[in-house]
Structure formats: C-alpha cells, structure tokens
Write an enzyme that holds these catalytic residues in place. Structure first.
Site, mmCIF file in Angstrom:
data_model
loop_
_atom_site.group_PDB
_atom_site.id
_atom_site.type_symbol
_atom_site.label_atom_id
_atom_site.label_comp_id
_atom_site.label_asym_id
_atom_site.label_seq_id
_atom_site.Cartn_x
_atom_site.Cartn_y
_atom_site.Cartn_z
ATOM 1 N N TYR A 142 0.867 -1.187 0.000
ATOM 2 C CA TYR A 142 0.000 0.000 0.000
ATOM 3 C C TYR A 142 0.901 1.234 0.000
ATOM 4 C CZ TYR A 142 -3.265 3.574 1.738
ATOM 5 O OH TYR A 142 -4.019 4.711 1.898
ATOM 6 N N ASP A 237 9.314 2.996 -0.659
ATOM 7 C CA ASP A 237 8.298 3.669 0.136
ATOM 8 C C ASP A 237 8.555 3.297 1.600
ATOM 9 O OD1 ASP A 237 6.148 4.679 1.442
ATOM 10 O OD2 ASP A 237 4.615 3.653 0.243
ATOM 11 N N LYS A 265 4.791 9.271 8.661
ATOM 12 C CA LYS A 265 4.656 8.657 9.991
ATOM 13 C C LYS A 265 5.710 9.143 10.994
ATOM 14 C CE LYS A 265 1.587 5.219 8.242
ATOM 15 N NZ LYS A 265 1.508 4.400 7.064
#
Ligand SMILES: *Cc1c(COP(=O)(O)O)cnc(C)c1O
Length: 430
Positions: A142, A237, A265
């Site tokens: 994702y 990523d 994050k």
C-alpha cells in the site's frame, strides 16, 4: 463502551461510516471503535475510562510513546511563535538535515504533509525524469490513496493493473503493473517485456500493509539490479519503515540504496508530515528548478517540523533500536509460544519496532496470497478478546503492529497473559 457507542452513532451522521479513514470503523472485526481521549506512554484511555496497551501507535508515528515530554514541549514552544507562515523557516532545514544524516540517499528532499502526497509526488517525478509512463508495484503493498497506486493485479495472464477503487480510471490503472511481493522472477520477466516503458518500481522494503511481510534474501538487491539494467528508478516507500526498523531505515538495514525514498509517519512524530527525496539529479527536476510540478500550502509547517525533529532527537540513544527490537521480539515470541501451547498455529515477523502475527501454519508468510490464506475468523475473535482485556491491536489482519520505546517488560508480559486466555478460548471454539 457506552460513550464510545454514542459518539460513533453520532459520527455516522457526520462522516461516511462515522470515520475519517476507513480502517477506524472496525468494518473487518465488527463492534464499536473506542473513542480515545488521551494517550500517555504506551497507553491509550478511551471516553469510558478504559485503559489500553496500544500496539497501533497511530499507525506508526508514536515511536517514543504518546505525549512524550520532549515532543510536547517542542510543539508548544513552536506554536507560541505562530502556526504557519507559508514561507521558508530554519526548522525545516534542521529536520531535513537530520533525515539526510540517517538516509544519505536522500541528497535533496521535499517536505509534504502526508505519506500519500510523498508517493504521489515521487511517481510523478519518476515519470517526469525518465519520460516513461509505467510503474511497477507489488500485490499487497500500500502506498497511500494515489490513483496510480490504488491498483490490483488484473485477471489476465499479463499484469496490467485494474482499479482497486471505484473512481480510478482504468486507463490510468493500466499503466501500473503488479507482481507478487518477493517474486524476483516475475519482476525480471516483466522487465524483459516492458522494461523500456517502466519509469519506476515502487516497493515497501518491508511490507507493512498486508500484515508484516519481510523481503526474502536478495529481493531488494535484485530490484536494484533490474532497475539499473533497464534505466528505471527504484523507489523505496519507507513511510512506515522510515526510522522504524533501523537508524538508517530499511535501506540502512538491507544496505540497498534506492533512487528515491518516501517518508511519513515517524518523521512527523504524530503531526502530518511526509517527505520524498533522493538522487540530486532527479530531485532537480522538481519545480522551481525543473519541469515536474509539486507544491503545498502547509508543506514544512513549523509545528509539524518541530514535532518531527524532537521525535528524531529521541531516537539517538545508541541502544534505541536494539531495545525496541528486544521489545518486539519479546512480544512476538510470547504470542507465538502461547498460541502453540493452545494448539493454534501462528507465524510472526518483527524488525525494529514493527511486528506482525498471522493465524497461519506456514513457517514464513512471504506474499499476499499467503496472507489471504490466514484464518480471518480467528483473528477477529482474538482481536475482540484482547480489546476487552485492554490490549489494542490494529483492528484488521492486514495491518501490522508497532511497539514504542515506552512499552515496558510489564506491558508485554500483561499482553502475553491476556493472549494466553484468548488463545485458550479460541482453541475451544473449534
Ligand atoms: C501509511 C502509508 C502510506 C500513506 O501515508 P498517509 O500519511 O496515510 O497518506 C504510504 N505508504 C506506506 C508504506 C504507508 O504505510
């Protein structure tokens, strides 16, 4: 849960499904999501006064635990000087410097406000730099809700992607090719056919959005070599793995240097921050230096930068990642042992402060097909029993878990005690 139930009912009149991000609605596991009022260290407290040991950590950012005094102080102090100027500030350079010290591959970078923005911008840049349109991603990875990345494998023999969400144009999805995670042969075959058209491979170097799935030996290096052979860019990523699994992130852990990296994050410490960066020659294609457009009103917001910088400062203890990994190891080995004692098959993974567990009799879970084969009913019952016992795991078997520096041995032992009871109950269900 009375107050949470009422708040959730009311919220359904305000937000689709009552939430501002779908997993929060507890659709997979059922029941009412607790409404949280306060976090402190490893704990969350809900509106009904229940305390939880938190293994979600806001999906990754809270690596120091909730309301860490140094982070809160930095945010308060920054706020007193004004919330946003939409102009350059010193603190954005300080955070960028701290990031580049840890990830030297990020020679130049740009701050954004979410992980989605970072991946969206990185693939636009990869397409602009290479003058190619296709992207390769992996099943089960994702990368945020970017149109080009909300794509799943097509049903045909070839790997043209199909939209994984209504509203994503099929024409756009067809430019995203997908293959199974950890399948280097599939990557090589695809590049043999399509290599000249592929701008970039984007990969979670440790997958964390299908549970936690580690790369097998040589997979990431194989991607590096394939990209080099075909003039494609390699994008890691690291929105989840960045500063989560190793001081140098996954690229430091596995010693593979990507061309571009996306972060989010942890680098915001709980405020909305993302970043993308990499090779200077590529990054110079971004406006105002180059033809690839990218911008953001709140990019590099000083409060968010202060939160991120204070969080990265908190990771500097040389034993930090060692201790974090010991906590995750203690937790996963305890879960696995007590599951097995109850006769329940379980596979686990962990790296740094990231972990995953699967109701699976596979020795190792290495791709999305194996993840899909896990026992979802068992997960749901286990999740609910743990929640009732004050242990907050992610409410979906497709999410991974996070420990923070604030989780103590006692917290882990309490968690394992609760898990023993839950596993015994599960064993009796069958
Ligand atoms: C969370 C995540 C994103 C998206 O970040 P948002 O801040 O939610 O937009 C992208 N990639 C990975 C690997 C993630 O874990």
């Amino acid at each position: 849960m009375q107050r949470s139930q009422q708040l959730f009912t009311d919220a359904k009149g305000l937000f689709p499904g009552g939430v501002n991000s779908p997993v929060r609605a507890f659709g997979k596991v059922g029941g009412t999501p607790p409404y949280f009022k306060r976090g402190q260290g490893p704990y969350l407290f809900d509106e009904d006064g229940q305390r939880y040991i938190d293994y979600v950590g806001s999906w990754g950012p809270m690596i120091l635990g909730h309301a860490h005094p140094a982070v809160i102080a930095a945010v308060k102090s920054a706020a007193e000087s004004g919330l946003s100027f939409g102009a350059p500030t010193e603190i954005e350079s300080m955070l960028a410097q701290a990031i580049r010290d840890a990830l030297p591959s990020m020679e130049l970078m740009r701050m954004v406000s979410s992980g989605t923005e970072a991946t969206m911008s990185a693939i636009r840049l990869a397409r602009g730099f290479t003058n190619r349109e296709k992207i390769l991603k992996f099943e089960g990875c994702y990368h945020g809700h970017v149109d080009s990345l909300l794509v799943k494998a097509g049903s045909g023999a070839l790997t043209f992607g199909e939209p994984d969400s209504a509203g994503v144009p099929a024409a756009l999805a067809s430019l995203t090719l997908t293959v199974p995670f950890n399948d280097l042969d599939a990557v090589r075959d695809l590049f043999a056919a399509e290599g000249d058209h592929i701008a970039a491979i984007i990969v979670e170097p440790i997958a964390g959005n299908m549970g936690m799935v580690c790369p097998i030996d040589g997979f990431l290096q194989g991607l590096r070599d394939t990209c080099d052979r075909h003039g494609s860019l390699l994008i890691f990523d690291e929105v989840m793995t960045g500063f989560r699994v190793h001081p140098g992130s996954a690229q430091g852990l596995f010693e593979v240097r990507p061309d571009l990296t996306t972060l989010g994050k942890v680098i915001g410490g709980g405020l909305p921050v993302g970043a993308f960066g990499g090779r200077a020659d590529i990054m110079r294609c971004i406006a105002p230096l180059g033809p690839v457009y990218q911008a953001g009103t709140l990019s590099g917001n000083p409060i968010a930068m202060a939160s991120g910088l204070a969080t990265l400062e908190g990771l500097k203890n040389p034993n930090f990642y060692h201790e974090l990994e010991a906590t995750a190891e203690h937790l996963t080995s305890g879960l696995k042992a007590s599951a097995q004692a109850a006769g329940i098959a379980m596979a686990t993974n962990h790296r740094g402060g990231m972990f995953g567990f699967f109701f699976s009799d596979a020795e190792l879970v290495t791709d999305f097909t194996a993840v899909m084969a896990c026992d979802g009913d068992r997960f749901n019952q286990f999740f609910q029993d743990m929640l009732s016992a004050g242990i907050y795991f992610a409410p979906s078997p497709f999410e991974c878990g996070f420990v923070s520096a604030a989780h103590s041995k006692t917290d882990i032992a309490q968690t394992i005690d609760a898990a023993e009871i839950a596993f015994d109950a599960l064993a009796k269900t069958r």
